[in-house]
Design a protein around this motif. Structure first.
Motif, PDB file in Angstrom:
ATOM      1  N   PHE A   1      54.518  24.713  40.352  1.00  0.00           N
ATOM      2  CA  PHE A   1      54.468  26.164  40.179  1.00  0.00           C
ATOM      3  C   PHE A   1      53.157  26.721  40.731  1.00  0.00           C
ATOM      4  CE2 PHE A   1      53.235  29.886  37.737  1.00  0.00           C
ATOM      5  CZ  PHE A   1      54.306  30.716  37.993  1.00  0.00           C
ATOM      6  N   HIS A   2      52.046  26.037  40.423  1.00  0.00           N
ATOM      7  CA  HIS A   2      50.730  26.459  40.900  1.00  0.00           C
ATOM      8  C   HIS A   2      50.675  26.436  42.426  1.00  0.00           C
ATOM      9  CE1 HIS A   2      46.102  25.834  40.673  1.00  0.00           C
ATOM     10  NE2 HIS A   2      46.386  27.107  40.790  1.00  0.00           N
ATOM     11  N   TYR A   3      51.264  25.412  43.027  1.00  0.00           N
ATOM     12  CA  TYR A   3      51.319  25.314  44.486  1.00  0.00           C
ATOM     13  C   TYR A   3      52.071  26.503  45.085  1.00  0.00           C
ATOM     14  CZ  TYR A   3      53.167  23.967  49.008  1.00  0.00           C
ATOM     15  OH  TYR A   3      53.546  23.971  50.314  1.00  0.00           O
ATOM     16  N   PHE A   4      53.244  26.809  44.553  1.00  0.00           N
ATOM     17  CA  PHE A   4      54.019  27.929  45.094  1.00  0.00           C
ATOM     18  C   PHE A   4      53.313  29.263  44.876  1.00  0.00           C
ATOM     19  CE2 PHE A   4      57.671  24.963  45.084  1.00  0.00           C
ATOM     20  CZ  PHE A   4      57.974  25.091  46.434  1.00  0.00           C
ATOM     21  N   GLU A   5      52.543  29.350  43.808  1.00  0.00           N
ATOM     22  CA  GLU A   5      51.754  30.559  43.596  1.00  0.00           C
ATOM     23  C   GLU A   5      50.714  30.708  44.717  1.00  0.00           C
ATOM     24  OE1 GLU A   5      49.028  30.845  40.206  1.00  0.00           O
ATOM     25  OE2 GLU A   5      50.154  32.656  39.740  1.00  0.00           O
ATOM     26  N   HIS A   6      50.036  29.612  45.062  1.00  0.00           N
ATOM     27  CA  HIS A   6      49.060  29.671  46.156  1.00  0.00           C
ATOM     28  C   HIS A   6      49.741  29.912  47.500  1.00  0.00           C
ATOM     29  CE1 HIS A   6      45.166  29.110  44.397  1.00  0.00           C
ATOM     30  NE2 HIS A   6      45.660  28.195  43.587  1.00  0.00           N
ATOM     31  N   LEU A   7      50.933  29.392  47.666  1.00  0.00           N
ATOM     32  CA  LEU A   7      51.685  29.655  48.895  1.00  0.00           C
ATOM     33  C   LEU A   7      51.978  31.147  49.034  1.00  0.00           C
ATOM     34  CD1 LEU A   7      53.133  28.396  51.355  1.00  0.00           C
ATOM     35  CD2 LEU A   7      55.172  28.225  49.897  1.00  0.00           C
ATOM     36  N   SER A   8      52.369  31.781  47.934  1.00  0.00           N
ATOM     37  CA  SER A   8      52.637  33.224  47.993  1.00  0.00           C
ATOM     38  C   SER A   8      51.355  34.014  48.237  1.00  0.00           C
ATOM     39  CB  SER A   8      53.329  33.701  46.717  1.00  0.00           C
ATOM     40  OG  SER A   8      52.444  33.682  45.627  1.00  0.00           O
ATOM     41  N   LEU A   9      50.240  33.588  47.638  1.00  0.00           N
ATOM     42  CA  LEU A   9      48.964  34.264  47.882  1.00  0.00           C
ATOM     43  C   LEU A   9      48.540  34.122  49.340  1.00  0.00           C
ATOM     44  CD1 LEU A   9      46.990  33.252  44.669  1.00  0.00           C
ATOM     45  CD2 LEU A   9      47.751  35.554  45.292  1.00  0.00           C
ATOM     46  N   LEU A  10      48.731  32.939  49.906  1.00  0.00           N
ATOM     47  CA  LEU A  10      48.372  32.709  51.302  1.00  0.00           C
ATOM     48  C   LEU A  10      49.231  33.570  52.227  1.00  0.00           C
ATOM     49  CD1 LEU A  10      46.701  31.089  53.354  1.00  0.00           C
ATOM     50  CD2 LEU A  10      48.513  29.366  53.298  1.00  0.00           C
ATOM     51  N   LYS A  11      50.524  33.630  51.950  1.00  0.00           N
ATOM     52  CA  LYS A  11      51.412  34.458  52.765  1.00  0.00           C
ATOM     53  C   LYS A  11      50.994  35.924  52.712  1.00  0.00           C
ATOM     54  CE  LYS A  11      56.198  35.882  53.252  1.00  0.00           C
ATOM     55  NZ  LYS A  11      56.296  37.221  52.726  1.00  0.00           N
ATOM     56  N   GLN A  12      50.670  36.411  51.530  1.00  0.00           N
ATOM     57  CA  GLN A  12      50.226  37.798  51.402  1.00  0.00           C
ATOM     58  C   GLN A  12      48.919  38.036  52.148  1.00  0.00           C
ATOM     59  OE1 GLN A  12      50.517  39.545  47.345  1.00  0.00           O
ATOM     60  NE2 GLN A  12      51.397  37.544  46.838  1.00  0.00           N
TER      61      GLN A  12
ATOM     62  N   ALA B   1      49.628  46.417  45.478  1.00  0.00           N
ATOM     63  CA  ALA B   1      48.209  46.102  45.313  1.00  0.00           C
ATOM     64  C   ALA B   1      47.474  46.191  46.648  1.00  0.00           C
ATOM     65  CB  ALA B   1      48.053  44.697  44.732  1.00  0.00           C
ATOM     66  N   THR B   2      46.164  46.195  46.578  1.00  0.00           N
ATOM     67  CA  THR B   2      45.332  46.228  47.785  1.00  0.00           C
ATOM     68  C   THR B   2      44.829  44.841  48.157  1.00  0.00           C
ATOM     69  OG1 THR B   2      43.387  46.688  46.443  1.00  0.00           O
ATOM     70  CG2 THR B   2      44.585  48.580  47.325  1.00  0.00           C
ATOM     71  N   LYS B   3      45.272  43.816  47.427  1.00  0.00           N
ATOM     72  CA  LYS B   3      44.896  42.427  47.689  1.00  0.00           C
ATOM     73  C   LYS B   3      46.057  41.544  47.256  1.00  0.00           C
ATOM     74  CE  LYS B   3      42.916  41.681  43.185  1.00  0.00           C
ATOM     75  NZ  LYS B   3      42.091  40.851  42.427  1.00  0.00           N
ATOM     76  N   PRO B   4      46.075  40.294  47.674  1.00  0.00           N
ATOM     77  CA  PRO B   4      47.151  39.396  47.240  1.00  0.00           C
ATOM     78  C   PRO B   4      47.171  39.257  45.717  1.00  0.00           C
ATOM     79  CG  PRO B   4      45.972  38.430  49.074  1.00  0.00           C
ATOM     80  CD  PRO B   4      45.198  39.646  48.652  1.00  0.00           C
ATOM     81  N   MET B   5      48.366  39.259  45.164  1.00  0.00           N
ATOM     82  CA  MET B   5      48.543  39.140  43.711  1.00  0.00           C
ATOM     83  C   MET B   5      49.704  38.222  43.393  1.00  0.00           C
ATOM     84  SD  MET B   5      47.968  42.850  41.994  1.00  0.00           S
ATOM     85  CE  MET B   5      48.065  42.115  40.379  1.00  0.00           C
ATOM     86  N   THR B   6      49.694  37.690  42.178  1.00  0.00           N
ATOM     87  CA  THR B   6      50.806  36.904  41.665  1.00  0.00           C
ATOM     88  C   THR B   6      51.399  37.642  40.472  1.00  0.00           C
ATOM     89  OG1 THR B   6      49.424  35.651  40.147  1.00  0.00           O
ATOM     90  CG2 THR B   6      49.689  34.759  42.369  1.00  0.00           C
ATOM     91  N   TYR B   7      52.525  37.139  39.994  1.00  0.00           N
ATOM     92  CA  TYR B   7      53.190  37.784  38.864  1.00  0.00           C
ATOM     93  C   TYR B   7      52.298  37.831  37.628  1.00  0.00           C
ATOM     94  CZ  TYR B   7      57.495  37.375  41.525  1.00  0.00           C
ATOM     95  OH  TYR B   7      58.449  37.480  42.495  1.00  0.00           O
TER      96      TYR B   7
END
Length: 105
Positions: free
Chosen positions: A39-50, A60-66
C-alpha cells in the motif's frame, strides 16, 4: 526538486517492498507487513505520478494522497514506517520461534 525527492522516496519504498517479498509467505505478521508495504509503495507511485505530470488530486497545489486529507504527510509516513517496521521485526522474531501460534507452516 520535488520530483527528485519523490523519486528517492519511491525507490526506497520499492527497495523495502522487494526486501519484504522474500519473507512475506513465512508468517502471518510478515504477510501483513508486506501488504502494508505494498500500500505504501502504491501511495508513493501515485505521488510520483502527480509530481511528474503536475495533475494533483483534490485540487491541491502539490501531490497528495487520500490519507493526507486527515493527517499531514510527514506524520503519515512516519506512522507508516514505524508500524511496518514494528510488524516486520515482530514477524522476523516470530520466525526465530519467539512468538507462538502465528506460523503459516
Amino acid at each position: 526538486m520535488l520530483v527528485k525527492s519523490e523519486w528517492l522516496h519511491f525507490s526506497l519504498a520499492l527497495f523495502f517492498l522487494v526486501g519484504m517479498a522474500f519473507f512475506w509467505w513465512r508468517s502471518t505478521l510478515l504477510a501483513f507487513a508486506f501488504v502494508l508495504g505494498l500500500f505504501h509503495y502504491f501511495e508513493h507511485l501515485s505521488l510520483l505520478k502527480q509530481a511528474m505530470t503536475h495533475q494533483y488530486w483534490f485540487g491541491a497545489t502539490k501531490p497528495m494522497t487520500y490519507f493526507e486529507l486527515f493527517i499531514p504527510r510527514i506524520e503519515l509516513h512516519f506512522i507508516y514506517n514505524v508500524v511496518i517496521t514494528i510488524i516486520f521485526v515482530a514477524g522476523l522474531y516470530q520466525l526465530k520461534g519467539g512468538i507462538n501460534g502465528f506460523n503459516r507452516s
